[in-house]
Scaffold this motif. Structure first.
Motif, PDB file in Angstrom:
ATOM      1  N   THR A  82     -13.837 -25.247 -23.352  1.00 55.75           N
ATOM      2  CA  THR A  82     -12.485 -25.707 -23.638  1.00 55.75           C
ATOM      3  C   THR A  82     -12.452 -26.378 -25.005  1.00 55.75           C
ATOM      4  OG1 THR A  82     -10.543 -26.805 -22.686  1.00 55.75           O
ATOM      5  CG2 THR A  82     -12.620 -28.034 -22.648  1.00 55.75           C
ATOM      6  N   GLU A 112      -3.525 -31.647 -10.887  1.00 54.76           N
ATOM      7  CA  GLU A 112      -2.612 -30.548 -11.212  1.00 54.76           C
ATOM      8  C   GLU A 112      -1.171 -30.930 -10.920  1.00 54.76           C
ATOM      9  OE1 GLU A 112      -5.609 -26.756 -10.359  1.00 54.76           O
ATOM     10  OE2 GLU A 112      -4.312 -27.518  -8.762  1.00 54.76           O
ATOM     11  N   ARG A 128       0.429 -23.769 -10.251  1.00 53.49           N
ATOM     12  CA  ARG A 128      -0.987 -23.440 -10.091  1.00 53.49           C
ATOM     13  C   ARG A 128      -1.143 -21.914 -10.074  1.00 53.49           C
ATOM     14  NH1 ARG A 128       0.309 -27.516  -6.598  1.00 53.49           N
ATOM     15  NH2 ARG A 128      -0.849 -29.469  -6.857  1.00 53.49           N
ATOM     16  N   GLU A 129      -2.348 -21.460 -10.388  1.00 50.20           N
ATOM     17  CA  GLU A 129      -2.680 -20.047 -10.261  1.00 50.20           C
ATOM     18  C   GLU A 129      -3.748 -19.908  -9.185  1.00 50.20           C
ATOM     19  OE1 GLU A 129      -2.080 -16.935 -12.450  1.00 50.20           O
ATOM     20  OE2 GLU A 129      -0.192 -18.013 -12.474  1.00 50.20           O
ATOM     21  N   LEU A 132      -7.728 -20.340  -9.627  1.00 46.61           N
ATOM     22  CA  LEU A 132      -8.017 -20.920 -10.932  1.00 46.61           C
ATOM     23  C   LEU A 132      -7.669 -22.400 -10.937  1.00 46.61           C
ATOM     24  CD1 LEU A 132      -6.540 -18.117 -13.219  1.00 46.61           C
ATOM     25  CD2 LEU A 132      -8.944 -18.474 -12.631  1.00 46.61           C
ATOM     26  N   GLY A 134      -6.311 -25.783 -13.159  1.00 46.72           N
ATOM     27  CA  GLY A 134      -5.460 -26.090 -14.299  1.00 46.72           C
ATOM     28  C   GLY A 134      -3.996 -25.836 -13.973  1.00 46.72           C
ATOM     29  N   TRP A 136      -0.379 -23.775 -15.263  1.00 46.21           N
ATOM     30  CA  TRP A 136       0.031 -22.553 -15.952  1.00 46.21           C
ATOM     31  C   TRP A 136       1.549 -22.450 -16.023  1.00 46.21           C
ATOM     32  CZ3 TRP A 136      -4.002 -19.069 -17.286  1.00 46.21           C
ATOM     33  CH2 TRP A 136      -5.258 -19.439 -16.789  1.00 46.21           C
ATOM     34  N   LYS A 141      -1.767 -20.968 -20.111  1.00 41.86           N
ATOM     35  CA  LYS A 141      -2.318 -22.192 -19.544  1.00 41.86           C
ATOM     36  C   LYS A 141      -1.958 -23.370 -20.442  1.00 41.86           C
ATOM     37  CE  LYS A 141      -6.583 -23.969 -17.489  1.00 41.86           C
ATOM     38  NZ  LYS A 141      -8.008 -23.671 -17.199  1.00 41.86           N
ATOM     39  N   ALA A 144      -5.670 -28.115 -18.980  1.00 40.65           N
ATOM     40  CA  ALA A 144      -6.995 -27.812 -18.431  1.00 40.65           C
ATOM     41  C   ALA A 144      -7.522 -29.011 -17.662  1.00 40.65           C
ATOM     42  CB  ALA A 144      -7.960 -27.444 -19.554  1.00 40.65           C
ATOM     43  N   CYS A 175     -11.679 -21.571 -21.145  1.00 39.19           N
ATOM     44  CA  CYS A 175     -12.104 -21.667 -19.746  1.00 39.19           C
ATOM     45  C   CYS A 175     -12.805 -20.401 -19.256  1.00 39.19           C
ATOM     46  CB  CYS A 175     -10.928 -22.028 -18.836  1.00 39.19           C
ATOM     47  SG  CYS A 175     -10.123 -23.563 -19.310  1.00 39.19           S
ATOM     48  N   ARG A 180      -5.870 -14.201 -21.107  1.00 41.58           N
ATOM     49  CA  ARG A 180      -4.807 -15.120 -20.675  1.00 41.58           C
ATOM     50  C   ARG A 180      -4.506 -16.075 -21.822  1.00 41.58           C
ATOM     51  NH1 ARG A 180      -4.033 -15.302 -15.068  1.00 41.58           N
ATOM     52  NH2 ARG A 180      -2.159 -16.461 -15.633  1.00 41.58           N
ATOM     53  N   VAL A 182      -2.906 -19.283 -24.122  1.00 38.34           N
ATOM     54  CA  VAL A 182      -2.791 -20.734 -23.987  1.00 38.34           C
ATOM     55  C   VAL A 182      -1.374 -21.138 -24.365  1.00 38.34           C
ATOM     56  CG1 VAL A 182      -3.619 -22.962 -24.836  1.00 38.34           C
ATOM     57  CG2 VAL A 182      -5.241 -21.086 -24.454  1.00 38.34           C
TER      58      VAL A 182
END
Length: 232
Positions: A82, A112, A128-129, A132, A134, A136, A141, A144, A175, A180, A182
């Motif tokens: 990160t 989160e 949330r995902e 995963l 973090g 989103w 994302k 983190a 990550c 994906r 940021v």
């Protein structure tokens, strides 16, 4: 029972110095020599590699890293690679998790939730995902999370992108997740004020974890030569 935290805003601090401080505070918290704490910092540009990480996920050469003034540290938190840098709010909770349900997964979900509530205040729908860690948005994302725990006392923590240098993010596989993007808060609301976001985040952390906090001037920072100019 509602927990009580001490809040220390350290300003802009080199990563290794903040890491050393966290480790010392974690040890003192385990010995019950300190109360639960939140350390709020900004870091000069740095890439950190967690326990599950790989240096292969740093895409820039050593020469480019040196030119950009970006250091690399392998650390004892969870997760992969990160980035930390100016324009990002970083919070390191030093908490005895036995007072918060003694459940690591629930603790991460609480972090989160505080982040989701915070960006929601500024008009950003976040979530949330599945599978995963973090927070989103539809654009990527935006926050983190990486924690480390010893003796049920936490360290490391969360990083919320407000207005970071996005070119630095392009030098890594954030990550360890390819493909994906940021996200950052100012992409949604250009007029956002970082200090207001920080205040909102701290209050949401306290609300989610059922705590109150009182800010304290941390004199050890200056004594250790840790504080850096905000423009660093």
């Amino acid at each position: 029972m509602r927990q009580e935290w001490t809040l220390c805003d350290l300003g802009c601090v080199e990563y290794h110095a903040a890491w050393d401080l966290q480790e010392r505070m974690q040890q003192e918290r385990r010995r019950n020599e300190r109360s639960d704490m939140l350390l709020v910092v900004r870091h000069p540009p740095v890439f950190t590699i967690g326990r599950a990480g790989s240096r292969r996920h740093i895409l820039a050469s050593e020469e480019v890293l040196a030119t950009e003034g970006i250091r690399v540290w392998e650390v004892d938190r969870g997760g992969d690679v990160t980035y930390h840098g100016p324009g990002q709010i970083v919070v390191y909770p030093i908490l005895d998790l036995r007072q918060y349900g003694q459940d690591l997964h629930a603790y991460v979900r609480s972090l989160e939730e505080a982040l989701i509530r915070t960006v929601g205040v500024f008009g950003v729908p976040a979530r949330r995902e599945p599978g995963l860690t973090g927070v989103w948005t539809d654009k990527g994302k935006i926050a983190a999370i990486g924690i480390g725990v010893k003796g049920w006392v936490s360290m490391h923590g969360i990083a919320l992108n407000v207005r970071p240098n996005m070119n630095h993010f392009r030098m890594i596989v954030p990550c360890g997740i390819s493909g994906r993007p940021v996200d950052w808060l100012a992409q949604w609301q250009d007029s956002v004020v970082e200090e207001e976001v920080q205040d909102c985040l701290l209050q949401n952390l306290a609300d989610v974890l059922d705590a109150t906090y009182e800010e304290e001037v941390f004199h050890e920072t200056a004594a250790a030569g840790m504080a850096k100019d905000q423009g660093a």
